[in-house]
Design an enzyme around this catalytic site. Structure first.
Site, PDB file in Angstrom:
ATOM      1  N   GLU A   1       0.843  -1.204   0.000  1.00 50.49           N
ATOM      2  CA  GLU A   1       0.000   0.000   0.000  1.00 50.49           C
ATOM      3  C   GLU A   1       0.876   1.251   0.000  1.00 50.49           C
ATOM      4  O   GLU A   1       2.011   1.228   0.477  1.00 50.49           O
ATOM      5  CB  GLU A   1      -0.918  -0.069   1.244  1.00 50.49           C
ATOM      6  CG  GLU A   1      -1.809   1.110   1.494  1.00 50.49           C
ATOM      7  CD  GLU A   1      -2.857   1.366   0.432  1.00 50.49           C
ATOM      8  OE1 GLU A   1      -2.494   1.483  -0.743  1.00 50.49           O
ATOM      9  OE2 GLU A   1      -4.039   1.509   0.796  1.00 50.49           O
TER      10      GLU A   1
ATOM     11  N   ASP B   1      -4.109   5.645   6.225  1.00 49.83           N
ATOM     12  CA  ASP B   1      -4.646   6.883   6.793  1.00 49.83           C
ATOM     13  C   ASP B   1      -5.660   6.499   7.872  1.00 49.83           C
ATOM     14  O   ASP B   1      -5.268   6.152   8.980  1.00 49.83           O
ATOM     15  CB  ASP B   1      -5.263   7.679   5.626  1.00 49.83           C
ATOM     16  CG  ASP B   1      -5.694   9.078   5.989  1.00 49.83           C
ATOM     17  OD1 ASP B   1      -5.023   9.722   6.789  1.00 49.83           O
ATOM     18  OD2 ASP B   1      -6.717   9.534   5.457  1.00 49.83           O
TER      19      ASP B   1
ATOM     20  N   LYS C   1       0.102   7.369   8.459  1.00 55.00           N
ATOM     21  CA  LYS C   1      -0.313   8.546   9.245  1.00 55.00           C
ATOM     22  C   LYS C   1      -1.066   8.026  10.462  1.00 55.00           C
ATOM     23  O   LYS C   1      -2.299   8.057  10.486  1.00 55.00           O
ATOM     24  CB  LYS C   1      -1.288   9.406   8.421  1.00 55.00           C
ATOM     25  CG  LYS C   1      -0.711  10.253   7.327  1.00 55.00           C
ATOM     26  CD  LYS C   1      -1.860  11.109   6.746  1.00 55.00           C
ATOM     27  CE  LYS C   1      -1.526  11.685   5.407  1.00 55.00           C
ATOM     28  NZ  LYS C   1      -2.717  12.284   4.749  1.00 55.00           N
TER      29      LYS C   1
HETATM   30  P1  IMP Z   1      -7.630   5.014   4.367  1.00 55.86           P
HETATM   31  O1  IMP Z   1      -8.641   4.031   3.925  1.00 55.86           O
HETATM   32  O2  IMP Z   1      -8.270   6.197   5.035  1.00 55.86           O
HETATM   33  O3  IMP Z   1      -6.549   4.409   5.235  1.00 55.86           O
HETATM   34  O4  IMP Z   1      -6.977   5.645   3.085  1.00 55.86           O
HETATM   35  C1  IMP Z   1      -5.936   5.057   2.396  1.00 55.86           C
HETATM   36  C2  IMP Z   1      -5.878   5.597   1.004  1.00 55.86           C
HETATM   37  O5  IMP Z   1      -6.138   6.993   0.985  1.00 55.86           O
HETATM   38  C3  IMP Z   1      -4.498   5.438   0.416  1.00 55.86           C
HETATM   39  O6  IMP Z   1      -4.381   4.246  -0.320  1.00 55.86           O
HETATM   40  C4  IMP Z   1      -4.366   6.652  -0.478  1.00 55.86           C
HETATM   41  O7  IMP Z   1      -4.841   6.338  -1.782  1.00 55.86           O
HETATM   42  C5  IMP Z   1      -5.270   7.674   0.121  1.00 55.86           C
HETATM   43  N1  IMP Z   1      -4.524   8.679   0.920  1.00 55.86           N
HETATM   44  C6  IMP Z   1      -4.535   8.871   2.251  1.00 55.86           C
HETATM   45  N2  IMP Z   1      -3.742   9.875   2.629  1.00 55.86           N
HETATM   46  C7  IMP Z   1      -3.185  10.349   1.492  1.00 55.86           C
HETATM   47  C8  IMP Z   1      -2.240  11.406   1.214  1.00 55.86           C
HETATM   48  O8  IMP Z   1      -1.719  12.127   2.103  1.00 55.86           O
HETATM   49  N3  IMP Z   1      -1.913  11.571  -0.100  1.00 55.86           N
HETATM   50  C9  IMP Z   1      -2.432  10.808  -1.107  1.00 55.86           C
HETATM   51  N4  IMP Z   1      -3.312   9.815  -0.892  1.00 55.86           N
HETATM   52  C10 IMP Z   1      -3.690   9.590   0.395  1.00 55.86           C
END
Ligand code: IMP
Ligand code: MG
Length: 178
Positions: free
Chosen positions: A98, A102, A130
């Site tokens: 991945e 986030d 993050k």
């Molecule tokens: P989650 O499901 O909230 O953990 O999001 C993960 C996905 O969000 C990652 O695979 C990225 O595609 C996108 N994402 C999260 N933060 C960023 C960032 O700072 N820059 C670009 N894409 C992000």
């Protein structure tokens, strides 16, 4: 530097070191195991391409597409699988690649999906994390760099499908998305 980038967070050289050390760890841990490396498209494409060439083992690769972002900078929380793995996952060890974790929603959903389909083991290797933004408990097994709560682009990561080709990871100027 790209005009929309406020500052470089991880340089090209630093990325190379990060990828090399992750590859070494994976090579050691997966030595003698049968595993499939599964990239989540499209963000993982640069990272995975670099990482896989540095792992001196025999393994299969595959890709999945999952979406949770609606085009903005916040996860929608609702994850959908738009493209599943082509390879059979039953009794296989899976290493998901991945770009960034986030909220954790995407990986949580994808991991449960693969376990439900009969995978023997599912681990995660992410380039960036993050942790301060986590909404579901999820600790990546391999992580390249923990980063602050800023929106980053480059080395595969996009904003609105752009900037994936930058050879470094940079913080996107707020004026681009606010
Ligand atoms: P989650 O499901 O909230 O953990 O999001 C993960 C996905 O969000 C990652 O695979 C990225 O595609 C996108 N994402 C999260 N933060 C960023 C960032 O700072 N820059 C670009 N894409 C992000
Ligand atoms: Mg994305």
């Amino acid at each position: 530097m790209h005009k929309d980038v406020e500052r470089v967070l991880i340089s090209k050289e630093k990325l190379e070191n990060i990828v090399n050390s992750l590859a070494k760890r994976i090579e050691k841990d997966y030595n003698g195991k049968e595993f499939i490396m599964v990239g989540l498209l499209k963000g993982s494409v640069v990272f995975m391409a670099e990482l896989m060439t540095k792992i001196n083992l025999d393994f299969e690769i595959d890709f999945m597409v999952a979406s949770s972002y609606g085009g903005g900078t916040e996860s929608s929380g609702k994850v959908r699988i738009l493209k599943d793995m082509g390879n059979d996952v039953r009794d296989k060890e899976i290493l998901i690649i991945e770009d960034i974790v986030d909220s954790g929603n995407t990986l949580n959903f994808v991991m449960n999906h693969l376990i439900t389909k009969g995978a023997k083991d599912v681990k995660v290797c992410t380039l960036c994390d993050k942790p301060s933004r986590r909404k579901v408990p999820l600790v990546p097994d391999y992580c390249g760099a923990e980063i602050p709560d800023e929106f980053i682009v480059g080395y595969g990561l996009d904003y609105d499908e752009k900037y994936r080709n930058l050879p470094y990871i940079g913080v996107l100027k707020r004026s681009v998305y606010e």
